[in-house]
Design a protein around this motif. Structure first.
Motif, short mmCIF file in Angstrom:
data_model
loop_
_atom_site.label_atom_id
_atom_site.label_comp_id
_atom_site.label_asym_id
_atom_site.label_seq_id
_atom_site.Cartn_x
_atom_site.Cartn_y
_atom_site.Cartn_z
N VAL A 294 0.85 -1.19 0.00
CA VAL A 294 0.00 0.00 0.00
C VAL A 294 0.89 1.24 0.00
CG1 VAL A 294 -1.76 1.31 1.24
CG2 VAL A 294 -1.85 -1.19 1.21
N MET A 295 0.60 2.14 -0.92
CA MET A 295 1.34 3.40 -1.01
C MET A 295 0.34 4.55 -0.86
SD MET A 295 4.49 2.43 -1.51
CE MET A 295 5.27 3.97 -2.03
N ARG A 296 0.68 5.51 -0.01
CA ARG A 296 -0.16 6.69 0.18
C ARG A 296 0.64 7.92 -0.23
NH1 ARG A 296 -1.24 3.14 4.35
NH2 ARG A 296 -3.47 2.57 4.56
N TYR A 297 0.08 8.72 -1.11
CA TYR A 297 0.79 9.86 -1.67
C TYR A 297 0.16 11.17 -1.24
CZ TYR A 297 3.06 6.41 -4.63
OH TYR A 297 3.78 5.32 -5.08
N ARG A 298 1.00 12.07 -0.80
CA ARG A 298 0.55 13.40 -0.44
C ARG A 298 0.62 14.31 -1.68
NH1 ARG A 298 4.00 14.40 5.18
NH2 ARG A 298 3.08 12.66 6.38
N ASN A 299 -0.06 15.41 -1.59
CA ASN A 299 0.02 16.46 -2.62
C ASN A 299 -0.51 16.01 -3.98
OD1 ASN A 299 1.33 18.14 -0.69
ND2 ASN A 299 3.29 17.17 -1.20
N VAL A 300 -1.26 14.93 -4.02
CA VAL A 300 -1.96 14.55 -5.24
C VAL A 300 -3.39 14.22 -4.87
CG1 VAL A 300 0.08 13.70 -6.46
CG2 VAL A 300 -1.26 12.12 -5.05
N GLY A 301 -4.26 14.27 -5.86
CA GLY A 301 -5.67 13.95 -5.65
C GLY A 301 -6.10 12.77 -6.47
N HIS A 302 -7.41 12.63 -6.61
CA HIS A 302 -7.94 11.45 -7.29
C HIS A 302 -7.50 11.39 -8.75
CE1 HIS A 302 -10.69 8.14 -8.05
NE2 HIS A 302 -11.11 8.78 -9.14
N ALA A 303 -7.59 12.51 -9.46
CA ALA A 303 -7.18 12.52 -10.87
C ALA A 303 -5.68 12.59 -11.04
CB ALA A 303 -7.85 13.69 -11.59
N ILE A 305 -3.28 11.47 -9.27
CA ILE A 305 -2.48 10.30 -8.94
C ILE A 305 -2.17 9.49 -10.20
CG2 ILE A 305 -4.36 8.66 -8.45
CD1 ILE A 305 -2.68 7.71 -6.04
N VAL A 306 -3.02 9.58 -11.20
CA VAL A 306 -2.69 8.98 -12.49
C VAL A 306 -2.05 10.02 -13.41
CG1 VAL A 306 -4.96 9.37 -13.57
CG2 VAL A 306 -3.53 7.50 -14.35
N GLY A 307 -2.42 11.27 -13.26
CA GLY A 307 -1.83 12.32 -14.08
C GLY A 307 -0.33 12.43 -13.94
N VAL A 308 0.19 12.14 -12.74
CA VAL A 308 1.63 12.25 -12.53
C VAL A 308 2.41 11.13 -13.22
CG1 VAL A 308 1.40 13.50 -10.37
CG2 VAL A 308 1.53 11.00 -10.32
N LEU A 309 1.72 10.18 -13.85
CA LEU A 309 2.43 9.23 -14.70
C LEU A 309 2.93 9.92 -15.96
CD1 LEU A 309 0.13 6.06 -14.55
CD2 LEU A 309 2.14 6.58 -13.15
N GLY A 310 2.28 11.01 -16.36
CA GLY A 310 2.68 11.74 -17.56
C GLY A 310 4.05 12.35 -17.40
N ALA A 311 4.81 12.34 -18.47
CA ALA A 311 6.19 12.81 -18.42
C ALA A 311 6.34 14.22 -17.86
CB ALA A 311 6.81 12.71 -19.82
N PRO A 312 5.47 15.17 -18.21
CA PRO A 312 5.67 16.53 -17.69
C PRO A 312 5.48 16.66 -16.19
CG PRO A 312 4.22 16.53 -19.62
CD PRO A 312 4.35 15.12 -19.17
N LEU A 313 4.79 15.69 -15.56
CA LEU A 313 4.40 15.84 -14.16
C LEU A 313 5.05 14.82 -13.23
CD1 LEU A 313 0.58 16.42 -14.75
CD2 LEU A 313 2.35 18.16 -14.43
N ARG A 314 5.95 14.01 -13.73
CA ARG A 314 6.47 12.91 -12.92
C ARG A 314 7.24 13.38 -11.69
NH1 ARG A 314 8.25 9.53 -18.21
NH2 ARG A 314 6.09 9.05 -18.83
N GLY A 315 7.72 14.59 -11.72
CA GLY A 315 8.45 15.09 -10.56
C GLY A 315 7.54 15.38 -9.38
N MET A 316 6.24 15.40 -9.58
CA MET A 316 5.32 15.71 -8.49
C MET A 316 5.17 14.58 -7.49
SD MET A 316 2.25 17.68 -10.56
CE MET A 316 1.27 17.77 -9.05
#
Length: 357
Positions: A294-303, A305-316
């Protein structure tokens, strides 16, 4: 990993259904893009970050922006391949560039296959909206399969799960032809897609209808999934999940201790799917002796959490690194099997995949 100068190839399936001719995307290597592109990228990232913070990634324009900012030189795409006879039973396959350049001489060298199911409240979205997901997975050395499936109102539960099972069976049957290993087949999903993936891995009836077993799945990746979401408090969802079959929609009800390893991620700021879905599902898996991370991520939301898979946002957030490490670890531990036949070229694979339908 592909070289920086590698060029992507969009390979349209020769027997795919005729559709609107896609616009040609200009292929530009990063080293020759110039200052103008760099500034546009930065401006796009600012806008996209604001939309992510507002929880608007699921809207059409932000997804288009994310895809527009996604590099196109890191993968090869086979688009519009039917896995069934229905209008929505179509999928895309994203190949690691190295698969084309160094086609494996031995089936045992095949790449892990990840069948990724998008979210959309079982009502919307398209596989083409998630180019950024295919691009995220392919450069990590995975064969990514992104299917469409029927959504409400065209179908209700369990119609979309039946479609997903059929797409997964297609991915397993044709894995070798696309340079993948059918014995290292992973399911991945976000939101509603995670519910579908988890149900395939817990309720064995769907895979059994496709002559598969739960043990044919090497692992499951769930992002902000709905695994234990009754009672329903939305009239549309009540129609999507009819009362007579509603209880059977909950993956948590079917855990037997024979499930594949699971990697479940949730966003602490998720206001769409309660993070308790992940907590309760993971606890039930552990109680039955299943392996779960189980992984819990801060500073991301429901959308996002998949959006950060995109190359421009992976640093988030480290979501892509973490789920890739899970796939690599489980795939390495799996015994890669052989079908006794050599892999075909990608173009031949695409042609033969439809003739087998």
């Amino acid at each position: 990993m592909p070289s920086r100068g590698a060029v992507a190839m969009r390979c349209v399936h020769p027997l795919a259904r005729k559709r609107r001719k896609p616009r040609t995307r200009r292929r530009m290597r990063p080293e020759s893009s110039g200052m103008g592109i760099s500034m546009n990228m930065k401006a796009g990232l600012v806008v996209l970050s604001v939309l992510l913070a507002a929880g608007l990634l699921s809207a059409c324009s932000p997804v288009r922006l994310l895809n527009a900012l996604t590099p196109s030189y890191t993968f090869s795409l086979f688009a519009g391949i039917p896995y069934g006879s229905g209008e929505r039973q179509v999928l895309d396959v994203y190949l690691p560039t190295r698969v084309l350049h160094h086609w494996p001489a031995d089936v045992r060298a095949g790449a892990p296959v990840v069948a990724s199911l998008y979210g959309g409240s079982w009502q919307s979205a398209e596989r083409t909206d998630h180019l950024f997901v295919g691009e995220a997975l392919a450069p990590r050395g995975f064969v990514a399969v992104l299917p469409d499936y029927r959504t409400y109102p065209a179908t209700t539960f369990p119609g979309f799960v039946d479609d997903a099972a059929q797409a997964v069976a297609w991915a397993r049957e044709h894995a070798v032809a696309f340079g993948g290993d059918p014995h290292r087949l992973f399911l991945m999903g976000h939101s509603a897609g995670a519910q579908i993936a988890a149900l395939l891995a817990t309720d064995g009836r769907y895979l059994a209808a496709q002559a598969m077993r739960k043990s044919d799945i090497a692992g499951v990746i769930g992002l902000a999934g709905a695994y234990d979401f009754l009672p329903l408090r939305d009239t549309t969802l009540e129609r999507i999940f009819p009362q007579e079959v509603r209880a059977a929609s909950q993956p948590i009800r079917f855990i037997q201790g024979t499930e594949p390893p699971m990697w479940l991620a949730t966003a602490e700021n998720d206001t769409v799917v309660e993070p308790g879905n992940t907590t309760r599902f993971a606890r039930a898996l552990q109680e039955k002796g299943d392996t779960v991370v189980v992984m819990r991520y801060r500073n991301v939301g429901h959308a996002s959490i998949v959006g950060v898979l995109g190359a421009p946002l992976r640093g988030m957030a480290s979501v892509l690194d973490d789920l890739s490490a899970f796939v690599d670890r489980v795939a390495h531990a799996s015994n890669a099997g052989t079908t006794g036949r050599p892999p075909a070229s990608p173009a031949a694979a695409a042609r033969s995949s439809v003739s087998a339908q």
